[in-house]
Design an enzyme around this catalytic site. Sequence first.
Site, PDB file in Angstrom:
ATOM      1  N   ARG A   1       6.175  -1.217 -11.932  1.00 17.08           N
ATOM      2  CA  ARG A   1       7.103  -2.178 -12.549  1.00 17.08           C
ATOM      3  C   ARG A   1       8.429  -1.543 -12.958  1.00 17.08           C
ATOM      4  O   ARG A   1       9.340  -2.221 -13.393  1.00 17.08           O
ATOM      5  CB  ARG A   1       6.434  -2.847 -13.740  1.00 17.08           C
ATOM      6  N   LYS A  11       2.324   1.766  -3.747  1.00 16.50           N
ATOM      7  CA  LYS A  11       2.231   3.108  -4.325  1.00 16.50           C
ATOM      8  C   LYS A  11       0.845   3.704  -4.077  1.00 16.50           C
ATOM      9  O   LYS A  11       0.710   4.831  -3.649  1.00 16.50           O
ATOM     10  CB  LYS A  11       2.518   3.019  -5.819  1.00 16.50           C
ATOM     11  N   GLU A  42      -3.978  -7.078  -1.076  1.00 18.64           N
ATOM     12  CA  GLU A  42      -3.000  -8.055  -0.594  1.00 18.64           C
ATOM     13  C   GLU A  42      -2.055  -7.421   0.426  1.00 18.64           C
ATOM     14  O   GLU A  42      -1.802  -7.973   1.500  1.00 18.64           O
ATOM     15  CB  GLU A  42      -2.149  -8.600  -1.759  1.00 18.64           C
ATOM     16  N   LYS A  48      -8.316  -5.687  -9.508  1.00 20.47           N
ATOM     17  CA  LYS A  48      -8.451  -5.146  -8.150  1.00 20.47           C
ATOM     18  C   LYS A  48      -9.910  -4.793  -7.876  1.00 20.47           C
ATOM     19  O   LYS A  48     -10.468  -5.120  -6.827  1.00 20.47           O
ATOM     20  CB  LYS A  48      -7.575  -3.890  -7.990  1.00 20.47           C
TER      21      LYS A  48
HETATM   22  C1  G6Q Z   1       2.882  -2.174 -11.736  1.00 20.04           C
HETATM   23  C2  G6Q Z   1       1.469  -2.368 -11.517  1.00 20.04           C
HETATM   24  C3  G6Q Z   1       1.107  -3.309 -10.405  1.00 20.04           C
HETATM   25  C4  G6Q Z   1       1.298  -2.698  -9.013  1.00 20.04           C
HETATM   26  C5  G6Q Z   1       0.680  -3.605  -7.972  1.00 20.04           C
HETATM   27  C6  G6Q Z   1       0.855  -3.066  -6.582  1.00 20.04           C
HETATM   28  O1  G6Q Z   1       3.348  -1.433 -12.569  1.00 20.04           O
HETATM   29  O2  G6Q Z   1       0.809  -1.182 -11.417  1.00 20.04           O
HETATM   30  O3  G6Q Z   1       1.815  -4.511 -10.481  1.00 20.04           O
HETATM   31  O4  G6Q Z   1       2.636  -2.472  -8.764  1.00 20.04           O
HETATM   32  O5  G6Q Z   1      -0.658  -3.801  -8.260  1.00 20.04           O
HETATM   33  O6  G6Q Z   1       0.315  -1.792  -6.482  1.00 20.04           O
HETATM   34  P1  G6Q Z   1       0.624  -0.868  -5.257  1.00 20.04           P
HETATM   35  O7  G6Q Z   1       2.058  -0.532  -5.271  1.00 20.04           O
HETATM   36  O8  G6Q Z   1      -0.236   0.335  -5.454  1.00 20.04           O
HETATM   37  O9  G6Q Z   1       0.256  -1.629  -4.030  1.00 20.04           O
END
Ligand code: G6Q
Length: 532
Positions: free
Chosen positions: A270, A212, A218, A502
């Site tokens: 999530r 997102k 990662e 992060k």
């Molecule tokens: C979920 C969190 C978290 C997120 C990841 C990946 O509600 O915000 O788990 O989904 O850190 O984030 P990106 O989609 O931005 O890579």
Amino acid sequence: MGMEFKSLTCTSVYAKLKKLAVEAFDLTGVDALAKSDRLGRYASRSSLLNYHYATQRVDDKVLDLLQILADELELVSQFKAMRRGAVINRVDGYKSEDRQVLHTACRDIFAESAVAPEAVAAAKSELEKLQQFLEEINSGVLTGSAGQRFDTMIHVGIGGSDLGPRAMYEGLKVYGQNGRNVHFISNLDPDDAAAVLKKVDLATTLVAIVSKSGTTLETLTNEKIVGMAFEKAGLRAKDHCISITGEGSPMDNPQNYLRSFHMFDYIGGRFSSTSMVGGVVLSFYLGLDAFLEFLRGAATIDQLAEKTDIRENIPLLMAVLGIWNHNFLGYATLAVLPYSQALSRFPAHLQQCDMESNGKSVLRSGKPVEVRTGPLVWGEPGTNGQHAFYQLLHQGTEIVPVEFIGFKASQYGEDLSVDGSTSQEKLLANLYAQMVAMAIGQRSENPNKNFPGNRPSSLVLAEKLTPEVMGALLALYESKIVFQGFAWNINSFDQEGVQLGKVLADRFLTAMGDTGCSAMTLENKFLNQLYS
Ligand code: G6Q
């Protein structure tokens, strides 16, 4: 909607419930289950799944008070406001994400008039793009850079961009289209990518990069690893990689990808399984029709969640029973135990969805909370768990409320009758036996064989784990979590704890300097950092 919300302790029933909790319904009583009408009365039925809660430590009096609790906290009207686009992802007076929460719009595509028309229109337009994309793949118009048809997808993402889609894929694996394969890469551990890349033929592989923010270490690292693998194989990565990302994110650059899909800022990671985050991989594997069935199941529960009667609104009932167990009876954790191998990753998804949403210590007003918020959530499929940690569930000093999930029929339908019963029957028999054993216990003169009982549980029971039921199950838990967040008066939709990790990891990397150093040097640098 204003930000003046009532808290649990300010409701007219808080003190009454506290008092009743001292002598809460005792499940070990001889008449508690078999001879009472609880089993029949404490069941809430819906078109796709039923909820049995006779083995919770409640009676009519407690349920009536929980209804008042739900009413006074305006849980259902807050849910309705959420679905209609209220800006609820915020903490009053402080810098916060400050936005709408509209994951429900992704599946509000079947009603004649959508409750959040703009978000639903956006979801529909992404679905149309997806349909077009799938048609091009299926017809062979779109191929890899060596001209071969795509039959495999690698989904690269982490956290919310991985757990939900992966759990849904595992749950529905049996319904895959012929010849289609899916793999996931999430971990920064290079072995995760290496193991997947070893298994696939890159010439026929599509890679969905899902992030997102478009900035997650990662995912960006794994994207590079995958990109290198394509180059090494003499293939053009750009012809094999698609992106699913937020509008305007650094990854939102169609020139770098074969195709791009959007996830919107009002859909939390999530809560994104029904958006394109889950949509691309699930419909590539299952076909669009099955994905639409999945959305339909989720939509059915979203509608059910608007009922005000806790006895009819299953997610709301699960939410208030959870609060009864956690805040009034004082049980700190919650085990979700699906009696289904296909749901082996579902507890992991719920763990994130619940604990990232409700693991908070400030109210929506910014003040500290006065009661405990989200419980620890954990679980594993039964019967495997029975041979592992159930010992503690039966005789340990921690009392762990359990949410069991079961199905009347297996997915493959390949079963054998041994000693007069099929494996599916044995599976269900085990599930029921566990519920009863936890509730009633077993008296014995031998203290080692004594089971105290009075340990609460409930059961979500459905006919069979189909795409529609999977969608319903997902939405059931999403809504339960949302209701609980409302009840605790916290913002369930941000994740500062994840953000911190992060930022700190980035800082560490910068402080460690060159990344080309050996593991040993890295370790020394880490220790220096830690103690400096
Ligand atoms: C979920 C969190 C978290 C997120 C990841 C990946 O509600 O915000 O788990 O989904 O850190 O984030 P990106 O989609 O931005 O890579």
